[in-house]
Structure formats: structure tokens, C-alpha cells
Design a protein around this motif. Structure first.
Motif, PDB file in Angstrom:
ATOM      1  N   PRO A   1     -48.294  13.799 -17.659  1.00  0.00           N
ATOM      2  CA  PRO A   1     -47.960  14.152 -19.045  1.00  0.00           C
ATOM      3  C   PRO A   1     -47.565  12.986 -19.947  1.00  0.00           C
ATOM      4  CG  PRO A   1     -46.983  15.729 -17.513  1.00  0.00           C
ATOM      5  CD  PRO A   1     -47.603  14.646 -16.673  1.00  0.00           C
TER       6      PRO A   1
ATOM      7  N   GLU B   1     -41.597  14.218 -13.327  1.00  0.00           N
ATOM      8  CA  GLU B   1     -43.028  14.303 -13.665  1.00  0.00           C
ATOM      9  C   GLU B   1     -43.626  15.612 -13.177  1.00  0.00           C
ATOM     10  OE1 GLU B   1     -47.394  13.737 -13.337  1.00  0.00           O
ATOM     11  OE2 GLU B   1     -45.988  14.227 -11.748  1.00  0.00           O
TER      12      GLU B   1
ATOM     13  N   GLU C   1     -60.118  11.769 -13.746  1.00  0.00           N
ATOM     14  CA  GLU C   1     -59.444  12.627 -12.775  1.00  0.00           C
ATOM     15  C   GLU C   1     -59.124  13.949 -13.442  1.00  0.00           C
ATOM     16  OE1 GLU C   1     -58.721  12.243  -9.548  1.00  0.00           O
ATOM     17  OE2 GLU C   1     -57.913  10.255  -9.132  1.00  0.00           O
TER      18      GLU C   1
ATOM     19  N   ILE D   1     -52.012  16.034  -1.580  1.00  0.00           N
ATOM     20  CA  ILE D   1     -50.873  16.010  -2.500  1.00  0.00           C
ATOM     21  C   ILE D   1     -50.603  17.441  -2.976  1.00  0.00           C
ATOM     22  CG2 ILE D   1     -51.260  13.595  -3.176  1.00  0.00           C
ATOM     23  CD1 ILE D   1     -52.275  14.571  -5.876  1.00  0.00           C
ATOM     24  N   HIS D   2     -49.341  17.777  -3.113  1.00  0.00           N
ATOM     25  CA  HIS D   2     -48.850  19.123  -3.474  1.00  0.00           C
ATOM     26  C   HIS D   2     -49.028  20.133  -2.326  1.00  0.00           C
ATOM     27  CE1 HIS D   2     -49.025  18.441  -8.131  1.00  0.00           C
ATOM     28  NE2 HIS D   2     -48.753  17.335  -7.462  1.00  0.00           N
TER      29      HIS D   2
ATOM     30  N   ARG E   1     -56.183  23.639 -17.106  1.00  0.00           N
ATOM     31  CA  ARG E   1     -56.402  22.192 -17.248  1.00  0.00           C
ATOM     32  C   ARG E   1     -57.144  21.968 -18.545  1.00  0.00           C
ATOM     33  NH1 ARG E   1     -53.159  19.213 -13.766  1.00  0.00           N
ATOM     34  NH2 ARG E   1     -52.785  20.631 -12.026  1.00  0.00           N
TER      35      ARG E   1
ATOM     36  N   HIS F   1     -43.336  18.634 -15.580  1.00  0.00           N
ATOM     37  CA  HIS F   1     -43.852  18.427 -16.936  1.00  0.00           C
ATOM     38  C   HIS F   1     -43.205  17.293 -17.721  1.00  0.00           C
ATOM     39  CE1 HIS F   1     -45.006  22.643 -16.119  1.00  0.00           C
ATOM     40  NE2 HIS F   1     -46.099  22.290 -16.735  1.00  0.00           N
TER      41      HIS F   1
ATOM     42  N   SER G   1     -53.034  15.727 -14.069  1.00  0.00           N
ATOM     43  CA  SER G   1     -52.358  15.374 -15.322  1.00  0.00           C
ATOM     44  C   SER G   1     -51.154  14.473 -15.066  1.00  0.00           C
ATOM     45  CB  SER G   1     -51.865  16.642 -16.020  1.00  0.00           C
ATOM     46  OG  SER G   1     -52.875  17.633 -16.027  1.00  0.00           O
TER      47      SER G   1
ATOM     48  N   ASP H   1     -47.961  10.881  -3.518  1.00  0.00           N
ATOM     49  CA  ASP H   1     -47.644  11.341  -4.886  1.00  0.00           C
ATOM     50  C   ASP H   1     -46.139  11.506  -5.058  1.00  0.00           C
ATOM     51  OD1 ASP H   1     -47.711  12.467  -7.395  1.00  0.00           O
ATOM     52  OD2 ASP H   1     -48.630  14.341  -6.779  1.00  0.00           O
TER      53      ASP H   1
ATOM     54  N   ASP I   1     -50.772   6.586  -9.933  1.00  0.00           N
ATOM     55  CA  ASP I   1     -50.447   7.982  -9.607  1.00  0.00           C
ATOM     56  C   ASP I   1     -51.737   8.795  -9.625  1.00  0.00           C
ATOM     57  OD1 ASP I   1     -48.837  10.146  -8.995  1.00  0.00           O
ATOM     58  OD2 ASP I   1     -48.285  10.554 -11.075  1.00  0.00           O
ATOM     59  N   THR I   2     -52.837   8.098  -9.346  1.00  0.00           N
ATOM     60  CA  THR I   2     -54.155   8.742  -9.322  1.00  0.00           C
ATOM     61  C   THR I   2     -54.826   8.354  -8.005  1.00  0.00           C
ATOM     62  OG1 THR I   2     -54.983   6.847 -10.576  1.00  0.00           O
ATOM     63  CG2 THR I   2     -54.451   8.820 -11.842  1.00  0.00           C
TER      64      THR I   2
ATOM     65  N   ILE J   1     -52.673  19.824 -19.364  1.00  0.00           N
ATOM     66  CA  ILE J   1     -52.292  21.053 -18.671  1.00  0.00           C
ATOM     67  C   ILE J   1     -51.518  21.976 -19.610  1.00  0.00           C
ATOM     68  CG2 ILE J   1     -50.151  20.039 -17.759  1.00  0.00           C
ATOM     69  CD1 ILE J   1     -50.735  21.626 -15.131  1.00  0.00           C
TER      70      ILE J   1
HETATM   71  N1  BES Z   1     -50.294  12.471  -9.279  1.00  0.00           N
HETATM   72  C1  BES Z   1     -50.496  13.705  -9.962  1.00  0.00           C
HETATM   73  C2  BES Z   1     -51.630  13.653 -10.974  1.00  0.00           C
HETATM   74  C3  BES Z   1     -52.993  13.621 -10.363  1.00  0.00           C
HETATM   75  C4  BES Z   1     -53.394  14.636  -9.517  1.00  0.00           C
HETATM   76  C5  BES Z   1     -53.864  12.626 -10.673  1.00  0.00           C
HETATM   77  C6  BES Z   1     -54.647  14.623  -8.956  1.00  0.00           C
HETATM   78  C7  BES Z   1     -55.117  12.604 -10.121  1.00  0.00           C
HETATM   79  C8  BES Z   1     -55.522  13.603  -9.250  1.00  0.00           C
HETATM   80  C9  BES Z   1     -49.234  14.097 -10.686  1.00  0.00           C
HETATM   81  O1  BES Z   1     -48.058  13.768 -10.015  1.00  0.00           O
HETATM   82  C10 BES Z   1     -49.248  15.588 -10.851  1.00  0.00           C
HETATM   83  O2  BES Z   1     -49.460  16.297  -9.919  1.00  0.00           O
HETATM   84  N2  BES Z   1     -49.022  16.056 -12.058  1.00  0.00           N
HETATM   85  C11 BES Z   1     -48.910  17.432 -12.320  1.00  0.00           C
HETATM   86  C12 BES Z   1     -48.336  17.565 -13.692  1.00  0.00           C
HETATM   87  C13 BES Z   1     -47.885  18.955 -14.061  1.00  0.00           C
HETATM   88  C14 BES Z   1     -46.866  19.503 -13.117  1.00  0.00           C
HETATM   89  C15 BES Z   1     -47.358  18.943 -15.467  1.00  0.00           C
HETATM   90  C16 BES Z   1     -50.264  18.126 -12.205  1.00  0.00           C
HETATM   91  O3  BES Z   1     -51.300  17.554 -12.556  1.00  0.00           O
HETATM   92  O4  BES Z   1     -50.279  19.264 -11.731  1.00  0.00           O
END
Ligand code: BES
Ligand code: ZN
Length: 455
Positions: A399, A151, A394, A424-425, A326, A154, A397, A117, A178-179, A196
């Protein structure tokens, strides 16, 4: 030489470059990383120029955008590829097996912040396009690459950037990786993302920390109060208790419910993958419906009081927490933030001060579930993964996808190569080597498949 042969021949270099891309700690949310984010954008711009793109780093009100293009033939379709080179904070560092910005391959995975990610996924398209370009001397489509640096914060400045650069960004369709896939064995094309709404809640009590022997039982303890308030945010059926939260929300359609039921979802594997013994959520909905089609509310962090070693008997003067919600179609981020603020202020005891910072967010998106572009993308994924993709939604998000539609009039193809177990995260984010490779392969087939679509 074919594009696939080019990928095979340049394997070592491809990984070295990805690892270099990953090595920049481009954490968009941390002000002290601003220069690292910029350095990452500069490296990426130079890299795209070195493989034949006309590339530039473009300023925004926040972190810069990398924009690159390769225009071949006015009659060919123009594809706007979107990705992001910023990442989430790596903390807590101590839970990483190897340092987050030094990518390492272990047991078939690339481990690093951004491995999946979204540096790893973005890189599949860059390398796929490079392979086609080097192997055939050209591209069968016009390519525009928009790779942003905020990204994970936000995409605050991107809508303005799109509006200011409408001509430059003119295209026929957007491609985003990105999914995720549905599971280890099942690639996917995504047709919907949740939106979100982000907030931070502050509770102020006494004007300093006070002795809990002297004041315990005589005043509202900000931490106790905050926890009690958080507990009022859901009812016993797992519904969000904020008045008006579900206004405009439709239950999943019959078509959607049937579609989800067809997917090979394995509940025990799902639980096992993150080490939980049971599942919990809104009554009346399946796990996939809860994750993809229902709005939710979660506390992402909570702070207050003494957290060091040993005892410290105080009532803290302050407590705070970060809450995100969400969203699904029908909900608007600011409206939802306002509703949460109103409810929290209403239920709080009069003797504490409640402040809610409302950061807004992004609306949910649905993209077309059929049509020639989608079929082309599915064929490319099938060729890259050796298996036909399934259609999923999914819960995360992205945005800017809403803005692509509303500002540029463009639909988006969401073809992701990650897995829900890629962390991720979280600490030890990873991306399977085989998924990176299949992603790169998909990315070599995609331009040819998209070129077949009649404009
Ligand atoms: N790649 C993710 C989005 C995602 C997460 C898609 C899980 C499918 C499954 C993206 O980089 C992301 O984490 N976006 C943030 C946006 C927020 C900070 C505005 C999110 O979804 O928390
Ligand atoms: Zn992402």
C-alpha cells in the motif's frame, strides 16, 4: 576484508539473528498480538543500533515504525529502504510441519512465518548494509530505513506518518524488497503492483438459528443467500459482474503484452507448483495478464452455521464473508467498495439484511521502467544473483508505495527475492537459503551501484 567476506565470516550469526527476528509473533492484524508486534519492533531497533545505525522506535496511531539512519556525505545520494516487520496470521497451525515462529532449515529452505514476507527480505538489506559498513568502515550512500509494523493490515497509519515526517524521510529514491523473482532461475525487477479494496459482507436472516425442518423452504437461508450472491459476482466469461467495476480500466498496453510474452512462463510448472489441474480466469487474457494487469475479486473466507462434527439441522441466523478485490490503475479502493455494496444490496432478497464493512485499501502502482536508478538496481541484482533480472509486474499489493510517490515525491525500486512457491500468507511459508544469501549479496552491491547515480 570485503563485504562478501564479512557476510561469509558472519554466516552463523546472521542466521541466528534472522531466526531471533522471526521468533516474534508480530501479527499486526490480531489485537492480542499487539505486545508481540511492539517487542519485535523494539528488538529490531536495538539490533540496528548495535550495528551502527541511529535507530528509534516511533509511535503511530497503530503499531510503531522502526526508523534508522546512517548519514555520511551530503553529496552522496540518500536511499530510503522500506520493509515491514509484521506478518500475516499463521493459522491454521495444524498444517505447519514445524511451528511458525521457530525457524527451521530443511531441504535448502528457511521455514517460518515471515521467512520471506517480509522479515527475511528486509533482513537481507540490513545484513548487506552491515557488511559494507564493517568491511569498509562506512557507507557510500546516506541510508534511511523505514520498517513498519502494519503492512499486512493495510498500512493504515503510515500515510499520516509520512506526512508528519517529510523532512526526516527526504531521499532520492526508495528501495523495497517485498516482491518476488520471476522463477527459481530468473531474478526480477518489478515495475507494477496491483492495488486492493477490502470488504466484509454480513447477511442477517432470522434473529436466531432455527430448525431447518420447521423453517427450511419458508424463509431465506442466510448461507444459501450469501453463496448465491457470491455466485453473482462473476459472469460466465470470468469478468467481475459488479456494475462499474471496470470503469477507467485500460487493457494491458501493447508494450506490456509484448514484455510479458517474452518471459519464460511455463504453464504446466505453474499448475504443478500449487497442485491444480487447470487454470481459470477472465476470458481474453493470458495468465500473466490476469495475475498482474487485470482487476479481480475473491472471497478470502466465509463463515456461517454449524461446522463441528455430526449433523445439526439448522438454518443459521447469520452468514458472512470477507471479499477483497485486486485493483489496477484507474480504480479507486473506496469507489470499488461502494460499487460492490450497491450491487450486493440490489441483488439480495428483501427479507435479509445486508451489511458491508468497507475497509478501502490501496491503489495500484506503476514505477518507472527505465532510468539510472533502475539500471543501478539491475546491476546490483545481476551481481548478487549471477544473472540479469527480467522486468515483471506482480499481482500483490504494497500500500505505501503509492504514498511514497504522492507524499514524498519518490519513485520506488522493487527488487524482490521471493518465489511464488514460498507460501507467503500460507502454512509452511519459506525462503530459499540461497535466495536469502543472494539477497544479502545484492544488498552489499546495491549501495555502490546507487552511489554512482548522479543526483
Ligand atoms: N509481500 C506482499 C506483497 C506481494 C505479494 C508482492 C505477492 C508480490 C507478490 C505484501 O506483504 C502483502 O501481502 N500485502 C498485502 C497487502 C494488503 C493486506 C493490504 C496483500 O497484497 O495482500
Ligand atoms: Zn510483504
Amino acid at each position: 576484508m570485503t563485504p562478501l567476506e564479512y557476510l561469509a565470516q558472519t554466516e552463523k550469526q546472521r542466521f541466528d539473528e534472522l531466526f531471533k527476528f522471526i521468533s516474534f509473533p508480530s501479527v499486526s492484524g490480531q489485537p492480542e498480538r499487539k505486545a508481540d508486534v511492539a517487542a519485535c519492533g523494539q528488538w529490531l531497533t536495538a539490533h540496528l543500533a548495535s550495528i551502527g545505525f541511529k535507530a528509534q522506535l516511533m509511535p503511530t496511531g497503530g503499531h510503531p515504525v522502526v526508523y534508522a539512519e546512517y548519514l555520511t556525505d551530503k553529496k552522496a545520494p540518500t536511499i530510503l529502504y522500506y520493509g515491514h516487520y509484521d506478518v500475516q496470521p499463521p493459522e491454521p497451525f495444524e498444517l505447519w510441519t514445524t511451528p511458525p515462529f521457530e525457524a527451521q532449515i530443511r531441504d535448502g529452505y528457511i521455514y517460518a512465518r515471515g521467512a520471506c514476507d517480509d522479515k527475511g527480505q528486509t533482513f537481507t538489506h540490513i545484513k548487506g548494509l552491515e557488511a559494507v559498513l564493517k568491511a569498509t568502515g562506512s557507507l557510500p550512500i546516506n541510508v534511511k530505513l523505514l520498517i513498519e509494523g502494519e503492512e499486512e493490515s493495510h498500512s493504515a497509519n503510515l500515510p499520516k506518518f509520512l506526512k508528519a515526517n517529510k523532512d526526516m524521510l527526504k531521499a532520492d529514491i526508495v528501495v523495497v524488497s517485498d516482491t518476488g523473482q520471476f522463477n527459481e532461475k530468473t531474478p526480477a525487477v518489478t515495475f507494477g503492483l496491483r492495488g486492493i479494496a477490502s470488504t466484509e459482507v454480513f447477511i442477517d436472516g432470522p434473529d436466531r438459528d432455527v430448525h431447518s425442518g420447521s423453517f427450511g423452504g419458508t424463509i431465506a437461508n442466510p448461507i444459501n443467500t450469501l453463496c448465491w450472491m457470491v455466485a453473482q459476482l462473476h459472469d460466465k466469461n470470468g469478468k467481475v459482474a459488479v456494475p462499474g467495476f471496470y470503469a477507467g480500466v485500460k487493457p494491458p498496453s501493447k508494450w506490456e503484452r509484448t514484455q510479458f510474452k517474452k518471459l519464460p512462463f511455463n504453464e504446466s510448472a505453474y499448475k504443478k507448483s500449487i497442485g491444480v489441474s487447470g487454470l481459470q480466469g477472465e476470458k481474453g487474457f493470458s495468465t500473466l495478464e490476469r495475475a498482474w494487469s487485470r482487476p479481480t475479486l475473491d472471497v478470502n473466507g466465509i463463515t456461517g452455521g454449524y461446522q463441528g462434527e455430526g449433523a445439526k439441522t439448522i438454518i443459521a441466523g447469520k452468514a458472512s464473508c470477507k471479499i477483497t478485490m485486486r485493483l489496477v490503475p484507474g480504480q479507486k479502493p473506496m469507489d470499488i467498495c461502494n460499487k460492490l455494496e450497491r450491487y450486493l444490496k440490489k441483488i439480495a432478497p428483501k427479507s435479509v439484511k445486508v451489511k458491508v464493512d468497507k475497509h478501502g485499501g490501496a491503489r495500484a502502482v506503476q514505477v518507472p521502467i527505465e532510468g539510472p536508478w533502475l539500471e543501478a538496481a539491475s546491476r546490483a541484482v545481476a551481481a548478487g544473483f549471477g544473472k540479469k533480472p527480467v522486468f515483471i509486474k506482480e499481482g500483490g499489493s504494497i500500500p505505501v508505495v503509492v504514498e511514497f510517490k504522492e507524499t514524498l515525491g519518490l519513485d520506488t525500486l522493487l527488487i524482490g527475492f521471493g518465489l511464488s512457491t514460498d507460501n507467503i500468507h500460507s502454512p509452511n511459508e519459506r525462503f530459499r537459503v540461497i535466495d536469502f544469501e543472494r539477497g544479502c549479496k545484492t544488498a552489499t552491491f546495491l549501495p555502490f551501484e546507487l552511489a554512482k547515480v548522479k543526483k
